[in-house]
Write a protein that holds these residues in place. Structure first.
Motif, PDB file in Angstrom:
ATOM      1  N   TYR A   1      46.507  37.697  33.695  1.00 37.76           N
ATOM      2  CA  TYR A   1      46.045  38.960  33.726  1.00 37.76           C
ATOM      3  C   TYR A   1      44.625  39.510  33.416  1.00 37.76           C
ATOM      4  CZ  TYR A   1      51.806  38.645  33.117  1.00 37.76           C
ATOM      5  OH  TYR A   1      53.071  39.255  33.127  1.00 37.76           O
ATOM      6  N   GLY A   2      44.400  39.027  32.323  1.00 38.19           N
ATOM      7  CA  GLY A   2      42.693  39.406  32.407  1.00 38.19           C
ATOM      8  C   GLY A   2      41.794  39.335  33.590  1.00 38.19           C
ATOM      9  N   HIS A   3      42.168  38.714  34.610  1.00 39.96           N
ATOM     10  CA  HIS A   3      41.512  40.072  35.706  1.00 39.96           C
ATOM     11  C   HIS A   3      41.678  41.202  36.529  1.00 39.96           C
ATOM     12  CE1 HIS A   3      40.784  35.210  36.230  1.00 39.96           C
ATOM     13  NE2 HIS A   3      39.725  35.576  37.335  1.00 39.96           N
ATOM     14  N   PHE A   4      43.138  41.532  35.665  1.00 37.30           N
ATOM     15  CA  PHE A   4      42.376  43.386  35.720  1.00 37.30           C
ATOM     16  C   PHE A   4      41.114  43.381  35.702  1.00 37.30           C
ATOM     17  CE2 PHE A   4      43.517  47.196  33.962  1.00 37.30           C
ATOM     18  CZ  PHE A   4      43.566  48.124  35.694  1.00 37.30           C
ATOM     19  N   ALA A   5      40.744  43.164  34.228  1.00 39.20           N
ATOM     20  CA  ALA A   5      39.224  43.649  34.397  1.00 39.20           C
ATOM     21  C   ALA A   5      38.383  42.696  34.245  1.00 39.20           C
ATOM     22  CB  ALA A   5      38.934  42.751  32.529  1.00 39.20           C
ATOM     23  N   VAL A   6      37.825  41.828  35.150  1.00 39.27           N
ATOM     24  CA  VAL A   6      37.007  40.619  35.850  1.00 39.27           C
ATOM     25  C   VAL A   6      37.153  41.728  37.638  1.00 39.27           C
ATOM     26  CG1 VAL A   6      36.563  38.740  37.193  1.00 39.27           C
ATOM     27  CG2 VAL A   6      37.801  39.256  34.664  1.00 39.27           C
ATOM     28  N   LEU A   7      38.281  41.310  37.895  1.00 39.68           N
ATOM     29  CA  LEU A   7      38.221  42.155  39.354  1.00 39.68           C
ATOM     30  C   LEU A   7      38.401  43.921  39.331  1.00 39.68           C
ATOM     31  CD1 LEU A   7      41.638  40.064  40.568  1.00 39.68           C
ATOM     32  CD2 LEU A   7      39.394  39.888  41.218  1.00 39.68           C
ATOM     33  N   GLY A   8      38.574  44.689  38.048  1.00 42.01           N
ATOM     34  CA  GLY A   8      38.492  46.368  38.487  1.00 42.01           C
ATOM     35  C   GLY A   8      37.351  46.081  37.928  1.00 42.01           C
ATOM     36  N   THR A   9      36.562  45.428  36.895  1.00 41.88           N
ATOM     37  CA  THR A   9      35.126  46.004  37.425  1.00 41.88           C
ATOM     38  C   THR A   9      33.832  45.060  38.140  1.00 41.88           C
ATOM     39  OG1 THR A   9      34.400  43.742  35.574  1.00 41.88           O
ATOM     40  CG2 THR A   9      35.686  45.710  34.073  1.00 41.88           C
ATOM     41  N   ALA A  10      33.947  43.883  38.672  1.00 41.70           N
ATOM     42  CA  ALA A  10      33.980  43.808  40.142  1.00 41.70           C
ATOM     43  C   ALA A  10      33.665  45.058  41.286  1.00 41.70           C
ATOM     44  CB  ALA A  10      34.364  41.893  40.930  1.00 41.70           C
ATOM     45  N   ALA A  11      34.444  45.448  41.192  1.00 37.06           N
ATOM     46  CA  ALA A  11      34.667  46.510  42.413  1.00 37.06           C
ATOM     47  C   ALA A  11      34.349  47.151  41.651  1.00 37.06           C
ATOM     48  CB  ALA A  11      36.105  47.122  42.509  1.00 37.06           C
TER      49      ALA A  11
ATOM     50  N   GLY B   1      28.152  44.934  32.242  1.00 43.01           N
ATOM     51  CA  GLY B   1      28.212  43.738  30.711  1.00 43.01           C
ATOM     52  C   GLY B   1      29.923  43.310  30.568  1.00 43.01           C
ATOM     53  N   VAL B   2      30.893  43.955  30.965  1.00 41.82           N
ATOM     54  CA  VAL B   2      32.680  44.152  30.788  1.00 41.82           C
ATOM     55  C   VAL B   2      32.645  42.421  31.679  1.00 41.82           C
ATOM     56  CG1 VAL B   2      34.859  44.382  31.460  1.00 41.82           C
ATOM     57  CG2 VAL B   2      32.831  46.506  30.254  1.00 41.82           C
ATOM     58  N   PHE B   3      32.329  42.585  32.731  1.00 37.69           N
ATOM     59  CA  PHE B   3      32.453  41.682  33.760  1.00 37.69           C
ATOM     60  C   PHE B   3      31.890  40.205  32.864  1.00 37.69           C
ATOM     61  CE2 PHE B   3      31.093  38.438  37.023  1.00 37.69           C
ATOM     62  CZ  PHE B   3      32.349  38.388  37.777  1.00 37.69           C
ATOM     63  N   LEU B   4      30.681  40.210  32.285  1.00 40.65           N
ATOM     64  CA  LEU B   4      30.066  38.734  31.874  1.00 40.65           C
ATOM     65  C   LEU B   4      30.947  38.519  30.999  1.00 40.65           C
ATOM     66  CD1 LEU B   4      26.457  39.936  32.622  1.00 40.65           C
ATOM     67  CD2 LEU B   4      27.701  38.328  33.764  1.00 40.65           C
ATOM     68  N   PHE B   5      31.559  39.720  29.681  1.00 38.64           N
ATOM     69  CA  PHE B   5      32.216  39.348  28.857  1.00 38.64           C
ATOM     70  C   PHE B   5      33.628  38.920  29.475  1.00 38.64           C
ATOM     71  CE2 PHE B   5      34.776  40.578  25.158  1.00 38.64           C
ATOM     72  CZ  PHE B   5      34.656  39.272  23.929  1.00 38.64           C
ATOM     73  N   THR B   6      34.088  39.769  29.574  1.00 42.42           N
ATOM     74  CA  THR B   6      35.237  38.946  30.168  1.00 42.42           C
ATOM     75  C   THR B   6      35.819  37.619  30.778  1.00 42.42           C
ATOM     76  OG1 THR B   6      36.528  41.166  30.979  1.00 42.42           O
ATOM     77  CG2 THR B   6      37.771  39.479  31.449  1.00 42.42           C
TER      78      THR B   6
END
Length: 403
Positions: free
Chosen positions: A295-305, A338-343
């Motif tokens: 579920y946390g990958h919503f932030a990882v994938l979303g910020t990567a895009a 920054g959000v990607f790195l932290f997540t």
């Protein structure tokens, strides 16, 4: 939550069947201990088609921001990206447990691909006019196709595992009825109603698997998420490259774009390095751990895009086609980075870090990258340099720890 290393009542979890794309087979769970489990060509094709929708969402976000409608763009992006991410995630976890690769499975997966392409076609309407009807239809095609897969699994499985499959089918169907009732008559959903249905969607897996978990494969799941992250990062590179090319062709300016290009590449390279720095499959030892990670990958994938969209925005600002300040444009790159790195640190890097220096590297880097927005016209370059230093520091600390 139950330990997913157990196969429940699945009688065939240790008896893998032939997977050759041939005639209809019994859809039984694959073994958790299956060796050399890797993503299939169909799964890779599935991912590539999903990135079409990700690219559409990122592109419309760029247009919204450069047109002065940032709030509208962010909301539209979150709504659309949730649908893309959730449909992709549900397929990946189902395939990890029940990929028979026969004709019926392949055709049903191709139907899901049709669904995401319909969804992608509806993204401009969703962003520009608040009309989510076409995206809702595409989403329903993906989700209802998955329901048929769960029903097929339920026909073969027995006992508690069969009940899990039926709960999945029922839960997904009920949610689709809710989406259709919300989106088809009205087009634009109230935010509270969307949030309520999103929570209902995300509640289906833990409720369905509360007594008998599905036989997902930790190595396979980790690889699937990693491959999709790579593809999304690649789409960001592609979008930024096209933006720079168009800017050079139309405005005959290069000096202002070189720092953005260098910084953007450093950010994407570092994002790849940091994400794959640790083998996360060993951490996915239970449904609780795996669901939180997934579920946390919503932030990882979303910020990567969004990083790719942000690079496009900074290019538009640099050549004067976006009515944004330098700081505001840079923030569209530095904040998601920054959000990607932290997540990534929060989800899995921290589980393999030893000592305060290793643990603090990524959180401090995330903050530093975010603050780079205040460094002026070369903010993206500074953010890229911070990311490069972060990678070098992490490698040095790891080498020291192993000496």
């Amino acid at each position: 939550m139950s330990d997913p290393t157990l196969s429940g009542d699945s009688a065939s979890a240790t008896n893998p069947v032939s997977r050759t794309g041939g005639a209809l087979q019994r859809m039984t769970a694959r073994s958790r201990t299956e060796e050399h489990r890797a993503s299939t060509p169909l799964e890779l094709f599935f991912d590539l088609c999903f990135v079409v929708a990700v690219a559409q969402a990122g592109g419309r976000l760029v247009h919204a921001v450069t047109d002065g409608r940032a709030g509208h763009g962010v909301l539209g992006y979150l709504l659309v990206f949730f649908a893309i991410w959730w449909a992709w995630m549900n397929f990946s976890w189902f395939a990890s447990a029940y990929d028979t690769d026969d004709v019926a499975y392949r055709v049903t997966t191709l139907v899901q691909i049709v669904g995401v392409l319909v969804l992608a076609a509806g993204v401009p309407r969703a962003f520009d006019d608040g009309d989510f009807q076409l995206t809702a239809i595409g989403y329903a095609v993906m989700r209802l196709a998955l329901v048929t897969q769960w029903l097929r699994a339920a026909r073969t499985e027995q006992g508690a595992v069969r009940a899990t499959a039926l709960r999945y089918a029922a839960g997904v169907t009920v949610c689709q009825v809710g989406w259709m009732a919300l989106l088809l008559p009205h087009g634009a959903p109230p935010v509270w109603a969307f949030a309520l249905l999103a929570v209902a969607e995300m509640s289906v897996p833990p409720l369905a698997e509360r007594t008998a978990p599905t036989a997902w494969h930790p190595h396979h799941i980790a690889e699937r998420y990693g491959l999709f992250t790579i593809i999304v990062l690649g789409e960001s590179v592609s979008a930024a490259t096209v933006a720079i090319q168009s800017a050079v062709d139309e405005h005959q300016t290069l000096s202002a774009l070189i720092p953005i290009a260098i910084g953007g590449l450093l950010i994407v390279f570092a994002a790849w390095w940091i994400y794959f720095a640790v083998p996360i499959h060993d951490h996915l030892a239970s449904n609780r751990q795996a669901f939180l990670w997934g579920y946390g990958h919503f932030a990882v994938l979303g910020t990567a895009a969004v990083i790719g969209a942000g690079l496009e925005i900074t290019v538009d600002q640099a050549v004067g086609t976006a009515d944004l300040s330098t700081r505001a444009a840079a923030a569209w790159v530095t904040v998601p980075t920054g959000v990607f790195l932290f997540t990534v640190w929060l989800l899995h890097s921290r589980h393999y870090k030893r000592g305060p220096a290793q643990q603090l590297t990524l959180p401090v880097a995330a903050l530093a990258v975010g603050l780079c927005a205040f460094t002026g016209s070369h903010a993206v370059l500074w953010a890229g340099l911070v990311c490069a230093v972060t990678v070098a520091t992490s490698v040095a600390l790891q080498v020291r720890a192993t000496e």
